[in-house]
Enzyme design. Structure first.
Site, PDB file in Angstrom:
ATOM      1  N   SER A 216      31.793 -38.070 -69.288  1.00 53.70           N
ATOM      2  CA  SER A 216      30.908 -38.462 -68.119  1.00 53.70           C
ATOM      3  C   SER A 216      29.884 -39.460 -68.531  1.00 53.70           C
ATOM      4  O   SER A 216      29.398 -39.713 -69.815  1.00 53.70           O
ATOM      5  CB  SER A 216      30.070 -37.308 -67.549  1.00 53.70           C
ATOM      6  OG  SER A 216      29.056 -37.530 -66.714  1.00 53.70           O
TER       7      SER A 216
ATOM      8  N   TYR B 218      23.959 -30.486 -70.023  1.00 54.84           N
ATOM      9  CA  TYR B 218      25.323 -31.082 -69.246  1.00 54.84           C
ATOM     10  C   TYR B 218      25.553 -32.215 -70.252  1.00 54.84           C
ATOM     11  O   TYR B 218      26.444 -32.629 -70.637  1.00 54.84           O
ATOM     12  CB  TYR B 218      25.058 -31.263 -68.021  1.00 54.84           C
ATOM     13  CG  TYR B 218      26.604 -31.910 -67.258  1.00 54.84           C
ATOM     14  CD1 TYR B 218      27.484 -31.264 -67.599  1.00 54.84           C
ATOM     15  CD2 TYR B 218      26.429 -33.139 -66.883  1.00 54.84           C
ATOM     16  CE1 TYR B 218      28.752 -31.801 -66.897  1.00 54.84           C
ATOM     17  CE2 TYR B 218      27.583 -33.683 -66.349  1.00 54.84           C
ATOM     18  CZ  TYR B 218      28.860 -33.072 -66.457  1.00 54.84           C
ATOM     19  OH  TYR B 218      29.941 -33.628 -66.108  1.00 54.84           O
TER      20      TYR B 218
HETATM   21  N1  LIG Z   1      32.505 -35.307 -59.959  1.00 57.21           N
HETATM   22  C1  LIG Z   1      31.404 -35.841 -60.921  1.00 57.21           C
HETATM   23  O1  LIG Z   1      30.412 -36.762 -60.236  1.00 57.21           O
HETATM   24  C2  LIG Z   1      31.672 -36.207 -62.347  1.00 57.21           C
HETATM   25  C3  LIG Z   1      31.401 -37.200 -62.932  1.00 57.21           C
HETATM   26  C4  LIG Z   1      31.553 -37.185 -64.170  1.00 57.21           C
HETATM   27  C5  LIG Z   1      32.350 -36.298 -64.922  1.00 57.21           C
HETATM   28  N2  LIG Z   1      32.646 -35.145 -64.235  1.00 57.21           N
HETATM   29  C6  LIG Z   1      33.579 -34.253 -64.775  1.00 57.21           C
HETATM   30  O2  LIG Z   1      34.824 -34.080 -64.300  1.00 57.21           O
HETATM   31  C7  LIG Z   1      35.745 -33.131 -64.564  1.00 57.21           C
HETATM   32  C8  LIG Z   1      36.300 -32.448 -63.020  1.00 57.21           C
HETATM   33  O3  LIG Z   1      35.083 -32.317 -62.481  1.00 57.21           O
HETATM   34  P1  LIG Z   1      35.081 -32.590 -60.593  1.00 57.21           P
HETATM   35  O4  LIG Z   1      34.093 -33.649 -60.513  1.00 57.21           O
HETATM   36  O5  LIG Z   1      36.468 -32.771 -60.348  1.00 57.21           O
HETATM   37  O6  LIG Z   1      34.694 -31.288 -60.155  1.00 57.21           O
HETATM   38  P2  LIG Z   1      35.370 -29.958 -59.441  1.00 57.21           P
HETATM   39  O7  LIG Z   1      35.706 -30.475 -58.321  1.00 57.21           O
HETATM   40  O8  LIG Z   1      34.196 -29.019 -59.403  1.00 57.21           O
HETATM   41  O9  LIG Z   1      36.431 -29.714 -60.328  1.00 57.21           O
HETATM   42  C9  LIG Z   1      36.053 -28.775 -61.632  1.00 57.21           C
HETATM   43  C10 LIG Z   1      37.269 -28.198 -62.022  1.00 57.21           C
HETATM   44  O10 LIG Z   1      37.351 -27.770 -63.495  1.00 57.21           O
HETATM   45  C11 LIG Z   1      37.572 -26.198 -63.329  1.00 57.21           C
HETATM   46  N3  LIG Z   1      37.015 -25.404 -64.285  1.00 57.21           N
HETATM   47  C12 LIG Z   1      35.926 -25.260 -64.374  1.00 57.21           C
HETATM   48  N4  LIG Z   1      35.504 -24.319 -65.195  1.00 57.21           N
HETATM   49  C13 LIG Z   1      36.766 -23.861 -65.874  1.00 57.21           C
HETATM   50  C14 LIG Z   1      37.064 -22.892 -66.705  1.00 57.21           C
HETATM   51  N5  LIG Z   1      36.173 -22.283 -67.381  1.00 57.21           N
HETATM   52  N6  LIG Z   1      38.363 -22.656 -67.100  1.00 57.21           N
HETATM   53  C15 LIG Z   1      39.379 -23.475 -66.139  1.00 57.21           C
HETATM   54  N7  LIG Z   1      38.935 -24.260 -65.365  1.00 57.21           N
HETATM   55  C16 LIG Z   1      37.589 -24.464 -65.117  1.00 57.21           C
HETATM   56  C17 LIG Z   1      37.507 -25.712 -61.869  1.00 57.21           C
HETATM   57  O11 LIG Z   1      38.714 -24.745 -61.354  1.00 57.21           O
HETATM   58  P3  LIG Z   1      38.267 -23.227 -61.303  1.00 57.21           P
HETATM   59  O12 LIG Z   1      36.978 -23.213 -60.656  1.00 57.21           O
HETATM   60  O13 LIG Z   1      39.451 -22.812 -60.197  1.00 57.21           O
HETATM   61  O14 LIG Z   1      38.455 -22.735 -62.517  1.00 57.21           O
HETATM   62  C18 LIG Z   1      37.938 -27.087 -61.200  1.00 57.21           C
HETATM   63  O15 LIG Z   1      39.326 -27.276 -61.183  1.00 57.21           O
HETATM   64  C19 LIG Z   1      34.636 -32.194 -65.181  1.00 57.21           C
HETATM   65  O16 LIG Z   1      34.816 -32.048 -66.661  1.00 57.21           O
HETATM   66  C20 LIG Z   1      33.293 -32.674 -64.781  1.00 57.21           C
HETATM   67  O17 LIG Z   1      32.092 -32.399 -65.814  1.00 57.21           O
HETATM   68  C21 LIG Z   1      32.463 -34.978 -62.881  1.00 57.21           C
END
Ligand SMILES: NC(=O)c1ccc[n+]([C@@H]2O[C@H](COP(=O)([O-])OP(=O)(O)OC[C@H]3O[C@@H](n4cnc5c(N)ncnc54)[C@H](OP(=O)(O)O)[C@@H]3O)[C@@H](O)[C@H]2O)c1
Length: 266
Positions: free
Chosen positions: A152, A165
């Site tokens: 990120s 975070y």
């Molecule tokens: N959206 C943003 O602005 C952004 C920016 C930079 C980086 N990121 C990073 O991108 C990645 C994906 O996030 P996203 O934006 O797509 O958000 P999201 O829609 O909330 O997806 C997060 C995913 O991670 C899974 N997850 C969370 N904790 C877990 C665990 N303990 N075991 C297995 N699966 C787990 C969730 O699945 P379940 O809840 O079903 O387990 C879900 O599929 C993350 O690492 C986040 O930090 C996001």
């Protein structure tokens, strides 16, 4: 032209929503064979169906909690049976996308909660380590295999309320760098894709289901979409085998820096 990802095994963590779900469909469209993990298995079932429709050679799913070593090991045992089954033409894992993670709360350090801190370190840091350790024996040497971690912009700079975070994603960045050094000579590529503001379930999770608070994060600006990141992951994994995309920062045009966002008047 045949995609270099056709019939290759691709493992995606956090495939139940956001980047992971979009990546499943994008790798599926290349004809890849998918191994999808997350805790919400009902969601994984739908993502697997959509990925098959998009063109996935196969799409399998299994419960995975990256915060638990036992769960990670069970998941990898399940994955190994599929990858190394007699009917599997390519008996190794080609791509590991360590995507599972997220933020919990936006509290200052003074007001932070142990449960939030622990959840963030567990999924974003220890989860990446556990998954990588368990999956490495399944990855082929010198075949253009890739480990792609999702970092990120938070790993590159701090903001108020983001201490843990930001620390977690800075940890992910350093793990990626160390791993690249450790795997030198194996032919396994290691990189990180580090997005800025993207509209997924990320903010809904951070604000514990408060949709109004989550919506405010993207108010008046054009955020990245999950599809934008999925497209980049496919691109990274389909470079020629000698090319390693080390670190890729991708932000929406409306976000010049972490706290510097252009918002149109609504
Ligand atoms: N959206 C943003 O602005 C952004 C920016 C930079 C980086 N990121 C990073 O991108 C990645 C994906 O996030 P996203 O934006 O797509 O958000 P999201 O829609 O909330 O997806 C997060 C995913 O991670 C899974 N997850 C969370 N904790 C877990 C665990 N303990 N075991 C297995 N699966 C787990 C969730 O699945 P379940 O809840 O079903 O387990 C879900 O599929 C993350 O690492 C986040 O930090 C996001």
């Amino acid at each position: 032209m045949k995609s270099p990802l056709k019939d290759k095994w691709v493992l995606i963590t956090g495939a139940s929503s956001g980047f992971g779900a979009a990546a499943a469909k994008a790798f599926g469209a290349q004809g890849a064979k998918l191994l999808l993990g997350a805790r919400r298995v009902d969601r994984l079932k739908t993502v697997a169906e959509e990925s098959r429709k998009a063109g996935a050679g196969e799409a399998h799913f299994h419960f995975l909690d990256v915060a638990s070593t036992a769960s990670v090991e069970k998941f990898i045992l399940w994955a190994k049976k599929l990858v190394q089954s007699p009917k599997s033409k390519i008996q190794s894992l080609h791509v590991l996308v360590n995507n599972a993670g997220g933020a919990h709360g936006l509290s200052t350090v003074a007001e932070g909660r142990d449960t939030d801190w622990e959840a963030m370190i567990q999924s974003n840091v220890l989860g990446v380590l556990r998954m990588t350790r368990a999956a490495l024996p399944l990855m082929a040497r010198d075949a253009g295999a890739s480990i792609i971690n999702i970092g990120s912009v938070a790993g590159h700079g701090a903001y108020e309320g983001g201490a843990v975070y930001c620390a977690a994603k800075a940890g992910e960045l350093q793990i990626t760098r160390a791993l690249r050094l450790e795997l030198l000579g194996t032919g396994i590529r290691v990189g990180t894709v580090d997005p800025g503001l993207a509209e997924t379930e990320f903010s809904l999770v951070r604000f514990k289901g408060d949709a109004a608070a989550a919506g405010k994060v993207y108010e008046g600006m054009n955020p990245l979409t999950a599809g934008d990141i999925a497209e980049i992951l496919v691109w990274v994994a389909s470079r020629p085998a000698h090319v390693n995309i080390d670190e890729l920062i991708v932000k929406p045009v409306d976000q010049a820096a972490i706290g510097k966002v252009f918002r149109r008047k609504l």
